[in-house]
Design an enzyme around this catalytic site. Structure first.
Site, short mmCIF file in Angstrom:
data_model
loop_
_atom_site.label_atom_id
_atom_site.label_comp_id
_atom_site.label_asym_id
_atom_site.label_seq_id
_atom_site.Cartn_x
_atom_site.Cartn_y
_atom_site.Cartn_z
N THR A 168 -7.08 6.28 6.85
CA THR A 168 -8.10 6.71 7.81
C THR A 168 -7.54 7.82 8.72
O THR A 168 -8.19 8.84 8.93
CB THR A 168 -8.58 5.51 8.66
OG1 THR A 168 -9.13 4.53 7.77
CG2 THR A 168 -9.64 5.93 9.67
N ASN B 120 -13.63 3.55 -4.13
CA ASN B 120 -13.17 2.19 -3.83
C ASN B 120 -14.15 1.12 -4.31
O ASN B 120 -13.76 -0.01 -4.54
CB ASN B 120 -12.90 2.02 -2.33
CG ASN B 120 -13.98 2.60 -1.46
OD1 ASN B 120 -14.33 3.78 -1.58
ND2 ASN B 120 -14.52 1.79 -0.57
N CYS C 214 -14.11 -2.33 3.86
CA CYS C 214 -13.96 -1.70 5.17
C CYS C 214 -15.25 -1.74 5.96
O CYS C 214 -15.26 -1.53 7.16
CB CYS C 214 -13.51 -0.26 5.00
SG CYS C 214 -12.02 -0.15 4.04
N1 PLP Z 1 -10.20 5.66 1.60
C1 PLP Z 1 -10.46 4.75 0.65
C2 PLP Z 1 -10.98 5.20 -0.67
C3 PLP Z 1 -10.25 3.40 0.92
O1 PLP Z 1 -10.52 2.49 -0.02
C4 PLP Z 1 -9.78 3.01 2.19
C5 PLP Z 1 -9.64 1.58 2.53
O2 PLP Z 1 -10.37 0.74 2.06
C6 PLP Z 1 -9.50 4.00 3.14
C7 PLP Z 1 -9.72 5.32 2.81
C8 PLP Z 1 -8.94 3.67 4.49
O3 PLP Z 1 -7.62 3.28 4.34
P1 PLP Z 1 -6.76 2.63 5.55
O4 PLP Z 1 -7.15 1.20 5.57
O5 PLP Z 1 -5.35 2.83 5.15
O6 PLP Z 1 -7.10 3.36 6.78
#
Ligand code: PLP
Length: 376
Positions: A74, A151, A322
């Protein structure tokens, strides 16, 4: 209480035991600050950072000097997009992204939309991002930010096509490769991206550590000021245990990538073959171009919430982990044109390196039972 079978590895993974072992000394006896230049404590921390960069660069083929540590994907995505836009030398006029990005990208773009034009590329019904519109764009200054592996569906970006369509255009390209790294081969140099974000906790590393890879020469403005760490790009004392863990996780992923792909691929086929025997079950996504560990299945004619409530033996996700605090259907599935009721009754299964045949059997049996029961 017996815990359910975990099939939600795209949400997060446990820390690999070897990763933990590598990290432990860096909490206690080796506690130095890598910015301390005048004693051994600082020097050994600095060496640990260099080793981690080497391990990461070997997995993704970038220069160690192109690696910047952050708190996770993020933050990397925020730094990449805001940092490029804010740097006036880039003279970016527009951001091009897609409707199926992770919220980290969508929300950053939403925030920036007050001051810059944003275009969201649509997808087809299989979740393939429609890149063709690049041919219509004049060769002016854009920032492109596209997800490399989705994801929720596991869909992969058609990067070959993206490279063809953007050839000779004045474009800075960022990819969110959080779900791709450690699951499929990814070569930063060959990919032609200027920036790439990923995270430790998706690849059996710790939470709270991630990285932004910035191709040499890419101009980016700092988002976190103070202390001038990491060449002033991202200040703050380095999280040495996290960095050591991320490096080790990358080394392990690199050594096991082929086995991983084969293993989770087989188990996913098993899972899908069994569940697709049920009537009115379909795969959301492009079965010819996706991550080996992910499948997103739509269970037609069922109430999604009741389905999840009844699946007591499996830990899975409906939509993105998320955003799972909201009981909203997945924006990715909706963007693919999947009807809202079907998006509600779709489940993402994501397998991990320790998933076993026995676990798949137990999961399949319960899902079959529950689906049949709820449909009667
Ligand atoms: N991008 C993708 C494709 C994700 O799957 C995720 C988390 O689920 C993120 C970004 C965010 O990652 P983080 O939890 O390390 O901030």
């Amino acid at each position: 209480m017996n815990k359910p079978i975990y099939l939600d590895y795209n949400a997060t993974t446990p820390v690999d035991k070897e990763v933990l072992k590598a990290m432990i000394p860096w909490f206690t006896e080796k506690f130095g600050n890598s910015a301390s230049r005048s004693h051994i404590f600082g020097w050994e921390a600095e060496e640990a950072v260099e080793l981690s960069k080497k391990q990461i660069s070997e997995l993704i083929d970038c220069e160690p000097s192109e690696i910047y540590f952050t708190s996770g994907a993020t933050e990397s995505i925020n730094l990449a997009i805001k940092g490029v836009i804010e740097n006036k030398e880039n003279r970016i006029e527009k951001i091009i992204t897609s409707t199926v990005e992770h919220k980290a990208t969508l929300d950053v773009c939403q925030y920036l939309s007050k001051s810059i034009s944003i275009e969201h590329l649509p997808t087809d019904s299989f979740g393939n991002i429609q890149l063709e519109s690049f041919t219509n764009f004049p060769p002016s200054n854009f920032l492109v930010s596209l997800i490399f592996a989705n994801n929720e569906t596991g869909n992969l970006l058609n990067n070959k096509l993206l490279n063809t369509l953007t050839y000779r255009k004045s474009i800075i390209k960022h990819t969110d490769a959080t779900q791709a790294i450690g699951k499929i081969p990814f070569n930063f140099k060959e990919s032609n991206f200027d920036l790439m974000s990923f995270s430790g906790h998706k690849i059996y590393g710790p939470k709270g550590i991630g990285s932004l890879i910035i191709k040499k020469g890419t101009k980016i403005s700092t988002q976190i000021h103070g202390g001038n760490h990491q060449k002033g790009v991202r200040s703050g004392t380095l999280n040495i245990p996290g960095i050591v863990g991320l490096g080790k996780a990358c080394e392990i992923a690199n050594n096991n990538l082929e086995n991983y792909i084969e293993k989770v691929g087989k188990l996913r086929t098993m899972l899908e073959n069994e569940l697709l025997q049920l009537p009115d079950v379909a795969i959301n996504g492009n079965i010819n171009n996706r991550l080996p560990n992910t499948t997103n299945l739509a269970f037609g004619g069922l109430d999604g919430e009741r389905l999840l409530e009844n699946l007591t033996k499996v830990a899975v996700s409906s939509g993105s982990a998320c955003t799972s605090a909201n009981v909203e259907p997945s924006h990715v599935l909706l963007a693919m044109g999947i009807p809202i009721s079907l998006a509600y009754s779709s489940i993402r299964f994501s397998l991990g390196k320790d998933t076993t045949e026995k676990e798949i059997d137990i999961a399949v049996n319960q899902i079959k039972d529950v689906v049949k029961r709820l449909r009667n």
